[in-house]
Scaffold this motif. Structure first.
Motif, mmCIF file in Angstrom:
data_model
loop_
_atom_site.group_PDB
_atom_site.id
_atom_site.type_symbol
_atom_site.label_atom_id
_atom_site.label_comp_id
_atom_site.label_asym_id
_atom_site.label_seq_id
_atom_site.Cartn_x
_atom_site.Cartn_y
_atom_site.Cartn_z
ATOM 1 N N UNK A 7 0.832 -1.209 0.000
ATOM 2 C CA UNK A 7 0.000 0.000 0.000
ATOM 3 C C UNK A 7 0.867 1.261 0.000
ATOM 4 N N UNK A 8 1.951 1.259 0.797
ATOM 5 C CA UNK A 8 2.865 2.411 0.850
ATOM 6 C C UNK A 8 3.580 2.611 -0.483
ATOM 7 N N UNK A 9 4.007 1.513 -1.093
ATOM 8 C CA UNK A 9 4.671 1.614 -2.398
ATOM 9 C C UNK A 9 3.721 2.212 -3.431
ATOM 10 N N UNK A 10 2.479 1.775 -3.438
ATOM 11 C CA UNK A 10 1.501 2.326 -4.383
ATOM 12 C C UNK A 10 1.249 3.806 -4.123
ATOM 13 N N UNK A 11 1.163 4.193 -2.846
ATOM 14 C CA UNK A 11 0.947 5.607 -2.511
ATOM 15 C C UNK A 11 2.079 6.496 -2.998
ATOM 16 N N UNK A 12 3.302 5.950 -3.014
ATOM 17 C CA UNK A 12 4.454 6.759 -3.411
ATOM 18 C C UNK A 12 4.408 7.161 -4.884
ATOM 19 N N UNK A 13 3.562 6.499 -5.676
ATOM 20 C CA UNK A 13 3.423 6.837 -7.096
ATOM 21 C C UNK A 13 2.144 7.621 -7.384
ATOM 22 N N UNK A 14 1.504 8.111 -6.325
ATOM 23 C CA UNK A 14 0.249 8.848 -6.497
ATOM 24 C C UNK A 14 0.393 10.270 -5.982
ATOM 25 N N UNK A 70 6.748 13.437 9.658
ATOM 26 C CA UNK A 70 6.323 14.839 9.583
ATOM 27 C C UNK A 70 5.672 15.152 8.240
ATOM 28 N N UNK A 71 6.224 14.622 7.145
ATOM 29 C CA UNK A 71 5.648 14.920 5.833
ATOM 30 C C UNK A 71 4.344 14.173 5.597
ATOM 31 N N UNK A 72 4.177 13.027 6.238
ATOM 32 C CA UNK A 72 2.952 12.259 6.037
ATOM 33 C C UNK A 72 1.815 12.776 6.908
ATOM 34 N N UNK A 73 2.095 13.045 8.188
ATOM 35 C CA UNK A 73 1.026 13.336 9.138
ATOM 36 C C UNK A 73 0.973 14.795 9.593
ATOM 37 N N UNK A 74 2.026 15.564 9.370
ATOM 38 C CA UNK A 74 2.020 16.965 9.798
ATOM 39 C C UNK A 74 1.870 17.906 8.613
ATOM 40 N N UNK A 75 2.624 17.662 7.558
ATOM 41 C CA UNK A 75 2.584 18.525 6.377
ATOM 42 C C UNK A 75 1.572 18.047 5.335
ATOM 43 N N UNK A 76 0.932 16.915 5.612
ATOM 44 C CA UNK A 76 -0.090 16.385 4.708
ATOM 45 C C UNK A 76 0.439 16.185 3.285
ATOM 46 N N UNK A 77 1.633 15.618 3.187
ATOM 47 C CA UNK A 77 2.233 15.269 1.903
ATOM 48 C C UNK A 77 2.441 13.750 1.893
ATOM 49 N N UNK A 78 1.324 13.038 1.834
ATOM 50 C CA UNK A 78 1.380 11.586 1.992
ATOM 51 C C UNK A 78 2.199 10.917 0.898
ATOM 52 N N UNK A 79 2.136 11.410 -0.318
ATOM 53 C CA UNK A 79 2.894 10.811 -1.407
ATOM 54 C C UNK A 79 4.387 10.939 -1.198
ATOM 55 N N UNK A 80 4.846 12.127 -0.780
ATOM 56 C CA UNK A 80 6.272 12.339 -0.517
ATOM 57 C C UNK A 80 6.711 11.510 0.690
ATOM 58 N N UNK A 81 5.881 11.473 1.734
ATOM 59 C CA UNK A 81 6.208 10.652 2.901
ATOM 60 C C UNK A 81 6.307 9.180 2.552
ATOM 61 N N UNK A 82 5.399 8.697 1.698
ATOM 62 C CA UNK A 82 5.458 7.300 1.266
ATOM 63 C C UNK A 82 6.719 7.034 0.455
#
Length: 297
Positions: free
Chosen positions: A39-46, A259-271
């Motif tokens: 799931x994380x790998x897929x998110x990293x391409x979205x 921080x990038x996933x849950x604080x900055x709301x940049x889930x793709x970059x965090x993934x």
């Protein structure tokens, strides 16, 4: 064909019972470990931001990740931390193992003392060392109370030295575990080999350099793999000890990912950062597992 007897039923039950017992754990691991890795790998391409967004954007998150200064700071910090942590832990663990291998008096009491820090969580270790290193309430304050007014140890507040505070705390917690690995390796060496070398006139230094240390190669390799894994995924110790500060002086890939996933709301970059960490761990683990399996064959 004769009907199945109770003995046949009992045999089949004995064959299937271990599988039935392990099935829930296997399914849970498959879903909540490997499923979420996929799931994380897929998110990293979205283009996911606050919530998953399944719009495919290719490698844009990875390109953006490596353009971020914060990510480069995290990579620099993990390089400094991991190299010092692995080298110092290995050296101290080996030294303690050699010391205990001399059949000293009180070995049974010293072993648990050295191993005790590993029983603590990294959160407890980070909090304890944060108090100890805090100039206002820790070591520096105690020295001032004892009359040593010129003593100064404010590394935890210094952006250039804070990373070494994390190294100190991590080494303190893990050195005993590495010692146990080396001690097991030392106790597994055939004494006849050592006695033969001593009869041939080998000194203690030559004994360890040419015989003992080479025979400890599996322990060295295991220690390297475990310490590398702990260093790459270090999060709780950093958060409890420095919170990634001062500034971003102790930012690590794991804290960056959070921080990038849950604080900055940049889930793709965090993934994407999480996938980079996973690839780094895999680059260490896969050759090790391959070597172990080949050795068994």
């Amino acid at each position: 064909m004769s009907p199945p007897t109770s003995a046949d039923f009992r045999t089949r039950l004995q064959d299937w019972l271990p599988r039935l017992v392990l099935a829930p754990s296997f399914a849970t691991t498959l879903i909540f470990v490997y499923g979420f890795i996929l799931f994380t790998v897929l998110l990293s391409f979205t283009g996911s931001k606050m919530l998953p967004n399944w719009s495919f954007i290719g490698l844009d998150n990875y390109v953006r990740l490596f353009k971020l200064q914060h990510w480069h700071i995290a990579l620099k910090n993990i390089a400094v931390f991991a190299s010092l942590y692995i080298v110092i832990c290995t050296a101290i663990g080996l030294a303690l193992a050699i010391f205990l291998d001399q059949k000293i008096r009180g070995e049974g009491m010293l072993r648990p003392i050295y191993l005790y820090p590993m029983a603590l969580s990294f959160i407890v270790t980070g909090t304890a060392w944060k108090w100890f290193l805090d100039p206002g309430i820790g070591l520096e304050h105690v020295m001032h109370l004892w009359g040593w007014e010129s003593f100064s140890f404010g590394w935890i507040k210094n952006s250039n030295m804070a990373i070494y505070c994390i190294v100190i705390a991590a080494v303190w917690q893990t050195s005993g575990f590495v010692m146990a690995m080396f001690l097991a390796g030392l106790r597994g060496i055939d004494n006849e080999i050592l006695k033969a070398a001593q009869i041939d006139g080998a000194s203690n230094w030559q004994l360890y350099r040419r015989i003992v240390i080479p025979l400890l190669r599996p322990a060295f390799l295991s220690a390297f793999v475990i310490l590398s894994h702990l260093a790459i995924k270090s999060y709780d110790l950093v958060v409890a000890l420095t919170g990634g500060g001062p500034g971003r002086a102790t930012e690590m890939p794991a804290t960056f990912m959070y921080s990038y996933t849950f604080t900055r709301n940049q889930m793709g970059v965090g993934a994407a950062s999480a996938v980079i960490m996973l690839m780094t761990i895999a680059a260490i683990m896969v050759p090790y597992l391959y070597a172990e399996l080949r050795e068994k064959r």
